[in-house]
Design a protein around this motif. Sequence first.
Motif, PDB file in Angstrom:
ATOM      1  N   PHE B 213      28.572 -17.873  57.499  1.00  0.00           N
ATOM      2  CA  PHE B 213      27.701 -18.536  56.531  1.00  0.00           C
ATOM      3  C   PHE B 213      28.308 -18.451  55.135  1.00  0.00           C
ATOM      4  O   PHE B 213      28.569 -17.373  54.617  1.00  0.00           O
ATOM      5  CB  PHE B 213      26.315 -17.887  56.539  1.00  0.00           C
ATOM      6  CG  PHE B 213      25.372 -18.500  55.540  1.00  0.00           C
ATOM      7  CD1 PHE B 213      25.014 -19.842  55.635  1.00  0.00           C
ATOM      8  CD2 PHE B 213      24.846 -17.752  54.496  1.00  0.00           C
ATOM      9  CE1 PHE B 213      24.148 -20.417  54.713  1.00  0.00           C
ATOM     10  CE2 PHE B 213      23.977 -18.325  53.567  1.00  0.00           C
ATOM     11  CZ  PHE B 213      23.634 -19.664  53.682  1.00  0.00           C
ATOM     12  N   GLU B 221      27.614 -13.967  55.277  1.00  0.00           N
ATOM     13  CA  GLU B 221      27.291 -13.266  56.507  1.00  0.00           C
ATOM     14  C   GLU B 221      28.056 -13.894  57.658  1.00  0.00           C
ATOM     15  O   GLU B 221      28.294 -15.094  57.665  1.00  0.00           O
ATOM     16  CB  GLU B 221      25.784 -13.388  56.772  1.00  0.00           C
ATOM     17  CG  GLU B 221      25.337 -12.673  58.016  1.00  0.00           C
ATOM     18  CD  GLU B 221      23.815 -12.613  58.113  1.00  0.00           C
ATOM     19  OE1 GLU B 221      23.134 -13.148  57.219  1.00  0.00           O
ATOM     20  OE2 GLU B 221      23.327 -12.033  59.095  1.00  0.00           O
ATOM     21  N   GLN B 222      28.465 -13.098  58.620  1.00  0.00           N
ATOM     22  CA  GLN B 222      29.033 -13.675  59.831  1.00  0.00           C
ATOM     23  C   GLN B 222      28.652 -12.861  61.049  1.00  0.00           C
ATOM     24  O   GLN B 222      28.327 -11.690  60.951  1.00  0.00           O
ATOM     25  CB  GLN B 222      30.546 -13.834  59.718  1.00  0.00           C
ATOM     26  CG  GLN B 222      31.289 -12.595  59.283  1.00  0.00           C
ATOM     27  CD  GLN B 222      32.782 -12.886  59.151  1.00  0.00           C
ATOM     28  OE1 GLN B 222      33.344 -13.552  59.998  1.00  0.00           O
ATOM     29  NE2 GLN B 222      33.397 -12.389  58.097  1.00  0.00           N
ATOM     30  N   ILE B 228      23.231 -14.390  64.434  1.00  0.00           N
ATOM     31  CA  ILE B 228      22.868 -15.247  63.309  1.00  0.00           C
ATOM     32  C   ILE B 228      21.504 -15.896  63.524  1.00  0.00           C
ATOM     33  O   ILE B 228      20.652 -15.918  62.633  1.00  0.00           O
ATOM     34  CB  ILE B 228      23.938 -16.329  63.096  1.00  0.00           C
ATOM     35  CG1 ILE B 228      25.263 -15.695  62.673  1.00  0.00           C
ATOM     36  CG2 ILE B 228      23.484 -17.362  62.068  1.00  0.00           C
ATOM     37  CD1 ILE B 228      25.314 -15.183  61.259  1.00  0.00           C
ATOM     38  N   PRO B 232      19.267 -12.699  61.511  1.00  0.00           N
ATOM     39  CA  PRO B 232      20.085 -12.842  60.300  1.00  0.00           C
ATOM     40  C   PRO B 232      19.769 -11.731  59.305  1.00  0.00           C
ATOM     41  O   PRO B 232      18.609 -11.326  59.179  1.00  0.00           O
ATOM     42  CB  PRO B 232      19.674 -14.211  59.764  1.00  0.00           C
ATOM     43  CG  PRO B 232      18.347 -14.492  60.367  1.00  0.00           C
ATOM     44  CD  PRO B 232      18.267 -13.748  61.656  1.00  0.00           C
ATOM     45  N   THR B 237      20.824 -16.504  54.202  1.00  0.00           N
ATOM     46  CA  THR B 237      21.042 -17.071  55.532  1.00  0.00           C
ATOM     47  C   THR B 237      19.719 -17.481  56.147  1.00  0.00           C
ATOM     48  O   THR B 237      19.579 -18.578  56.701  1.00  0.00           O
ATOM     49  CB  THR B 237      21.721 -16.037  56.447  1.00  0.00           C
ATOM     50  OG1 THR B 237      22.732 -15.372  55.718  1.00  0.00           O
ATOM     51  CG2 THR B 237      22.319 -16.707  57.664  1.00  0.00           C
TER      52      THR B 237
END
Lengths: 398, 247
Positions: B213, B221-222, B228, B232, B237
Amino acid sequence: MTEVNTVLPPLSERSNILRWMRRNLFGSWSDSILTILGILIVYWVLKGFLTWAFTIAEWQVISINLRLIMVGQYPVEHTNRLWLWLGFLVFLSGNSIGIWARQSKYAVGLLIIPVLLALLPFGPEPRKWLIALTVTGLIGWGLGRSQPEALKRSVIVGWVILLPIIVLLTNGLSESETGFMSIVKTNLWGGLLLTFLLTVVAILFSFPIGVLLALGRRSELPIIRWASVAYIELVRGVPLITILFMAQLMLPLFLPAGWTVDRVVRAMIAMILFSAAYLAENVRGGLQAISRGQFEAAHALGLSGFQTMIFVILPQALRLVIPILVGQFIAVFKDTALVAIVGLFDLVGIAKTVLAQPAFLGLQREVYVFISLIYWVLSYGMSYLSRQLEERLGVGKR
Amino acid sequence: MTDEPIIKVEDVHKWYGNFHALKGINMDVKKREVIVIFGPSGSGKSTFIRTLNRLEEHQRGQIMVDGIELSHDVRNIEQIRMETGMVFQQFNLFPHLTVMQNIVLAPIQVRRWTKQKAEEIAMELLERVGIPEQAHKFPGQLSGGQQQRVAIARALAMQPKIMLFDEPTSALDPEMIKEVLDVMIELAKSGMTIVAVTHEMGFARAVADRMVFFDKGEIVEQGTPEQIFNNPQSDRTKLFLSQILRH
């Protein structure tokens, strides 16, 4: 079945012509007045012109000097060399029509033109050649039609070597008077021959230079960009006639002592340099119309900058500006008339020498009308060809 | 999946004038990995994916693609562009060339294949993307979905190791999105390394190994699609997902 009680529209509506006239020419009082005025003006102009053309004009000035108008002082004994390259040109045209204009019913009719020209008062020798030209063209057409795939490549090669062949045959080879293809000095080239050569050379050489200048103007390297801009703006800022004078009078100053450049070649260089600046701006217009996405897609595929230009950008950019380019080519063709002022014997120059002969004093109208006709026919031909080209290249456009 | 990263991105920065578009991006992409990058417009996600094949120049940091560093060296750039295929939002097919000519241009000019070999492979690819019958048409005669599939075939013809997708379905009419996504999903399942900027969450759910993201030039964020979508961590996000998933 009931009796059909049809009410026909009034007579004026039933006739297509009458209806069209009523709508378009006599729609209102003011339209009617303009129509009648227009007809009167056209009648008055045409009557004046036709009366002159058929009763007063002394056209023998054209028929007597036709050879001069066509080739200037080019020696009679070498004229067959000109016919030879003309034959090659017509043969290639026939080939090309047979290969690339297969669906056009009328294109082949172009090959009849030489025979039609034979109706002009050319004398027996040129007539034979003109008829031979049409025959050559038709043979080329037949060959192209029957073997299109096999011939494509050699026809393209033929077009590429055409100009060198024209120059070689026109100019000649051997220095001695009696040798094989002895040289004909350029001061003997004249008339339509000279106009044609100036035009073809100017167009063919200015085109690549113009493309390079256009690319240079968009270059990321400042020196190249500024040099291109400077050249383009400098040349576009002065009249062609001054460039022609400079080429004739100032060029010798820059050359090492003892070097001379032929006067016709000087005029050609001037025309090339002048036309290149204008072409550059036209091509730049086309380049600017290509979206950045096209460059990015080509780069992303790994194509180099050069490959991107050659295979992706230029084909699209040039196609967009065909009408403008052809307009420029027609302008070059007509601008060659200015070389008469610096003493060359192109169509206009030869017209002046014809009119300087005591026998033909006062016949300006006949001579200038005739050479105008030549300019118009050839310009219109170029314009017509460009429309055909546009149509053909328009296939599958966005 | 081997652990060798094929793309290594370290602390990449990019400015447009004074605008800081990328603020220190770090990312490793392993071979055969499928990465989906998403985020609001203006977040720098397109800019980032375009730095990977140097359509955009980064001004700080290091990008290594398949062991080659992206630098000013033109040979390196050309080498990397041969290894990475790219598909654009606006297709960017060459309108003056037929579908077939679009596909074989780069293989013939850059890879120096013979015309015959290039055309054979082009036909295979057109069959793979489902439009072999369009080979001799011009792009302007195809629908958007078909054009985008040609663009994918064109990129694949160079036999790249990595495929980059920059919003490949954003310019398509809704009914054509699926035909393009189907091709992309098939490609992902075949083991291609893919970095895709897209908001097609169905695609992400189906094949993404990792979702990233982007917001305001940073990776916020990943994680895996599961993390996700279901859990999240960042508020940004959450907000963004709630906005695009609401419909």
